[in-house]
Scaffold this active site. Structure first.
Site, PDB file in Angstrom:
ATOM      1  N   SER A 141       0.878  -1.182   0.000  1.00 38.12           N
ATOM      2  CA  SER A 141       0.000   0.000   0.000  1.00 38.12           C
ATOM      3  C   SER A 141       0.899   1.210   0.000  1.00 38.12           C
ATOM      4  O   SER A 141       2.059   1.142   0.457  1.00 38.12           O
ATOM      5  CB  SER A 141      -0.859   0.007   1.264  1.00 38.12           C
ATOM      6  OG  SER A 141      -1.351   1.310   1.525  1.00 38.12           O
ATOM      7  N   TYR A 154      -1.504  -1.268  10.395  1.00 42.94           N
ATOM      8  CA  TYR A 154      -1.664  -1.499   8.954  1.00 42.94           C
ATOM      9  C   TYR A 154      -0.407  -1.057   8.192  1.00 42.94           C
ATOM     10  O   TYR A 154       0.115  -1.791   7.348  1.00 42.94           O
ATOM     11  CB  TYR A 154      -2.902  -0.738   8.472  1.00 42.94           C
ATOM     12  CG  TYR A 154      -3.244  -0.964   7.027  1.00 42.94           C
ATOM     13  CD1 TYR A 154      -3.717  -2.201   6.599  1.00 42.94           C
ATOM     14  CD2 TYR A 154      -3.091   0.047   6.080  1.00 42.94           C
ATOM     15  CE1 TYR A 154      -4.032  -2.420   5.262  1.00 42.94           C
ATOM     16  CE2 TYR A 154      -3.400  -0.160   4.749  1.00 42.94           C
ATOM     17  CZ  TYR A 154      -3.870  -1.392   4.343  1.00 42.94           C
ATOM     18  OH  TYR A 154      -4.173  -1.613   3.027  1.00 42.94           O
TER      19      TYR A 154
HETATM   20  P1  NAP Z   1     -11.761  -6.225   0.833  1.00 42.38           P
HETATM   21  O1  NAP Z   1     -12.820  -5.736  -0.085  1.00 42.38           O
HETATM   22  O2  NAP Z   1     -12.041  -6.266   2.294  1.00 42.38           O
HETATM   23  O3  NAP Z   1     -11.234  -7.642   0.327  1.00 42.38           O
HETATM   24  C1  NAP Z   1     -10.294  -8.390   1.051  1.00 42.38           C
HETATM   25  C2  NAP Z   1     -10.741  -9.829   1.074  1.00 42.38           C
HETATM   26  O4  NAP Z   1      -9.745 -10.604   1.758  1.00 42.38           O
HETATM   27  C3  NAP Z   1     -12.064 -10.026   1.827  1.00 42.38           C
HETATM   28  O5  NAP Z   1     -12.974 -10.781   1.051  1.00 42.38           O
HETATM   29  C4  NAP Z   1     -11.618 -10.759   3.064  1.00 42.38           C
HETATM   30  O6  NAP Z   1     -12.612 -11.638   3.600  1.00 42.38           O
HETATM   31  C5  NAP Z   1     -10.429 -11.553   2.557  1.00 42.38           C
HETATM   32  N1  NAP Z   1      -9.634 -12.058   3.669  1.00 42.38           N
HETATM   33  C6  NAP Z   1      -9.387 -11.445   4.870  1.00 42.38           C
HETATM   34  N2  NAP Z   1      -8.688 -12.231   5.652  1.00 42.38           N
HETATM   35  C7  NAP Z   1      -8.464 -13.382   4.956  1.00 42.38           C
HETATM   36  C8  NAP Z   1      -7.807 -14.600   5.273  1.00 42.38           C
HETATM   37  N3  NAP Z   1      -7.241 -14.777   6.463  1.00 42.38           N
HETATM   38  N4  NAP Z   1      -7.770 -15.573   4.332  1.00 42.38           N
HETATM   39  C9  NAP Z   1      -8.354 -15.395   3.126  1.00 42.38           C
HETATM   40  N5  NAP Z   1      -9.018 -14.262   2.789  1.00 42.38           N
HETATM   41  C10 NAP Z   1      -9.073 -13.278   3.697  1.00 42.38           C
HETATM   42  O7  NAP Z   1     -10.450  -5.316   0.683  1.00 42.38           O
HETATM   43  P2  NAP Z   1      -9.755  -4.569  -0.572  1.00 42.38           P
HETATM   44  O8  NAP Z   1      -9.891  -3.117  -0.361  1.00 42.38           O
HETATM   45  O9  NAP Z   1     -10.144  -5.203  -1.844  1.00 42.38           O
HETATM   46  O10 NAP Z   1      -8.231  -4.906  -0.219  1.00 42.38           O
HETATM   47  C11 NAP Z   1      -7.504  -5.956  -0.838  1.00 42.38           C
HETATM   48  C12 NAP Z   1      -6.052  -5.746  -0.526  1.00 42.38           C
HETATM   49  O11 NAP Z   1      -5.624  -4.460  -0.998  1.00 42.38           O
HETATM   50  C13 NAP Z   1      -5.712  -5.765   0.968  1.00 42.38           C
HETATM   51  O12 NAP Z   1      -4.470  -6.410   1.171  1.00 42.38           O
HETATM   52  C14 NAP Z   1      -5.589  -4.294   1.320  1.00 42.38           C
HETATM   53  O13 NAP Z   1      -4.738  -4.066   2.423  1.00 42.38           O
HETATM   54  C15 NAP Z   1      -4.978  -3.760   0.043  1.00 42.38           C
HETATM   55  N6  NAP Z   1      -5.152  -2.324  -0.144  1.00 42.38           N
HETATM   56  C16 NAP Z   1      -6.388  -1.792  -0.220  1.00 42.38           C
HETATM   57  C17 NAP Z   1      -6.529  -0.407  -0.406  1.00 42.38           C
HETATM   58  C18 NAP Z   1      -7.866   0.249  -0.488  1.00 42.38           C
HETATM   59  O14 NAP Z   1      -7.908   1.496  -0.432  1.00 42.38           O
HETATM   60  N7  NAP Z   1      -8.955  -0.494  -0.638  1.00 42.38           N
HETATM   61  C19 NAP Z   1      -5.391   0.387  -0.488  1.00 42.38           C
HETATM   62  C20 NAP Z   1      -4.135  -0.207  -0.412  1.00 42.38           C
HETATM   63  C21 NAP Z   1      -4.021  -1.566  -0.249  1.00 42.38           C
HETATM   64  P3  NAP Z   1     -13.499 -11.124   4.850  1.00 42.38           P
HETATM   65  O15 NAP Z   1     -14.423 -10.096   4.275  1.00 42.38           O
HETATM   66  O16 NAP Z   1     -14.146 -12.360   5.316  1.00 42.38           O
HETATM   67  O17 NAP Z   1     -12.518 -10.512   5.840  1.00 42.38           O
END
Ligand code: NAP
Length: 257
Positions: A141, A154
């Site tokens: 990130s 985080y």
């Molecule tokens: P999201 O919509 O919450 O998707 C993340 C998915 O990962 C969820 O379905 C979650 O399931 C699943 N997950 C969590 N813990 C897990 C585990 N132990 N084993 C398998 N799956 C698991 O989030 P997103 O925004 O798409 O983020 C995806 C990635 O991008 C993350 O690593 C996040 O840190 C990174 N990121 C996001 C942003 C942003 O602004 N959105 C910015 C920078 C980086 P549950 O719902 O059951 O927890």
């Protein structure tokens, strides 16, 4: 079709960025292994892939659990014989300045965001090393590079993932394995929707405050990140090794003032 004949595992692809990437990769000809902790959401992603004529498979696994990850990788290898690309995308947020975070929350954020990357990579790498071919994309990130209020746990994990990416690249380059990182800014996903509610008084002031820290007028979309992941997953990025790829609307390097 930029990913034809590739078998690609995307952790946490039941939602947000992972789901968008899964759909795009399938459209580009990959067989996508959808993984998520949430079975219903993972199955939904798979259904979207199949409805669009793509190929995929859902495996329920917890990336923090070694047995669960081992079983998932074994299942993929038995069925498809290879994993060409691993996208370590699963992650959770952690809100709070360091003194505000309870030890259990700290540990959980570390577990999912770092141990998850470690375990999935650990059990995929021997298969890639054997074939002398592989590609790993780690989800970091832009908070690995910039200080952001009340994101201690985080930020610590995303900084670690970036450092780990570079270290992994050095160790596995001789096996023809590339390892790169994606550094998104604020991307409108369920993850960010939750954080808007938990960190701000109202949604409007939350959006205004987020937009102040980037140059773009709009927040990023999951598709913006999926396109970057597609570049890294494809052979078009073959000279990228151990690199961070920023998708952040100018949040890291741009300054308006
Ligand atoms: P999201 O919509 O919450 O998707 C993340 C998915 O990962 C969820 O379905 C979650 O399931 C699943 N997950 C969590 N813990 C897990 C585990 N132990 N084993 C398998 N799956 C698991 O989030 P997103 O925004 O798409 O983020 C995806 C990635 O991008 C993350 O690593 C996040 O840190 C990174 N990121 C996001 C942003 C942003 O602004 N959105 C910015 C920078 C980086 P549950 O719902 O059951 O927890």
């Amino acid at each position: 079709m930029r990913l034809i004949n590739k078998v690609i595992l995307i952790t946490g692809s039941g939602s947000g960025i992972g789901r968008s990437t899964a759909l795009l990769f399938a459209r580009e000809g990959a067989t996508v292994i959808v993984n998520d902790l949430d079975e219903a959401k993972g199955i939904e992603t798979l259904k979207y892939i199949q409805d669009a004529g793509g190929m995929g498979h859902f495996i329920h696994a917890d990336v923090t659990n070694p047995e669960s990850v081992m079983l998932m990788i074994d299942q993929i290898i038995k069925k498809y014989g290879q994993i060409d690309v691993l996208f370590n995308n699963a992650g959770i947020s952690g809100v709070g300045a360091l003194h505000e975070i309870e030890p259990d929350t700290w540990d959980r954020v570390i577990q999912v965001n770092i141990r998850g990357v470690y375990l999935s990579s650990k059990y995929v790498l021997p298969h890639m090393m054997k074939r002398k071919s592989g590609n790993i994309i780690n989800m970091s990130s832009c908070v690995a590079e910039i200080g952001l209020a009340r994101r201690a746990s985080y930020s610590a994990t995303k900084g670690a993932v970036l450092a780990l990416t570079k270290s992994m690249q050095v160790d596995y380059a001789s096996y023809n394995i590339r390892v790169n990182a994606i550094l998104p800014g604020t991307i409108l996903t369920p993850f960010v929707e939750n954080y808007l509610v938990s960190s701000y008084d109202d949604r409007e002031s939350a959006m205004a405050s987020i937009k102040k820290r980037q140059l773009s007028e709009e927040l990023g979309t999951p598709e913006d990140v999926a396109q970057a992941a597609l570049f890294l997953a494809s052979d078009e990025s073959k000279f990228m090794m151990g690199s961070p790829l920023y998708i952040d609307g100018g949040a890291t390097f741009g300054k308006n003032a």
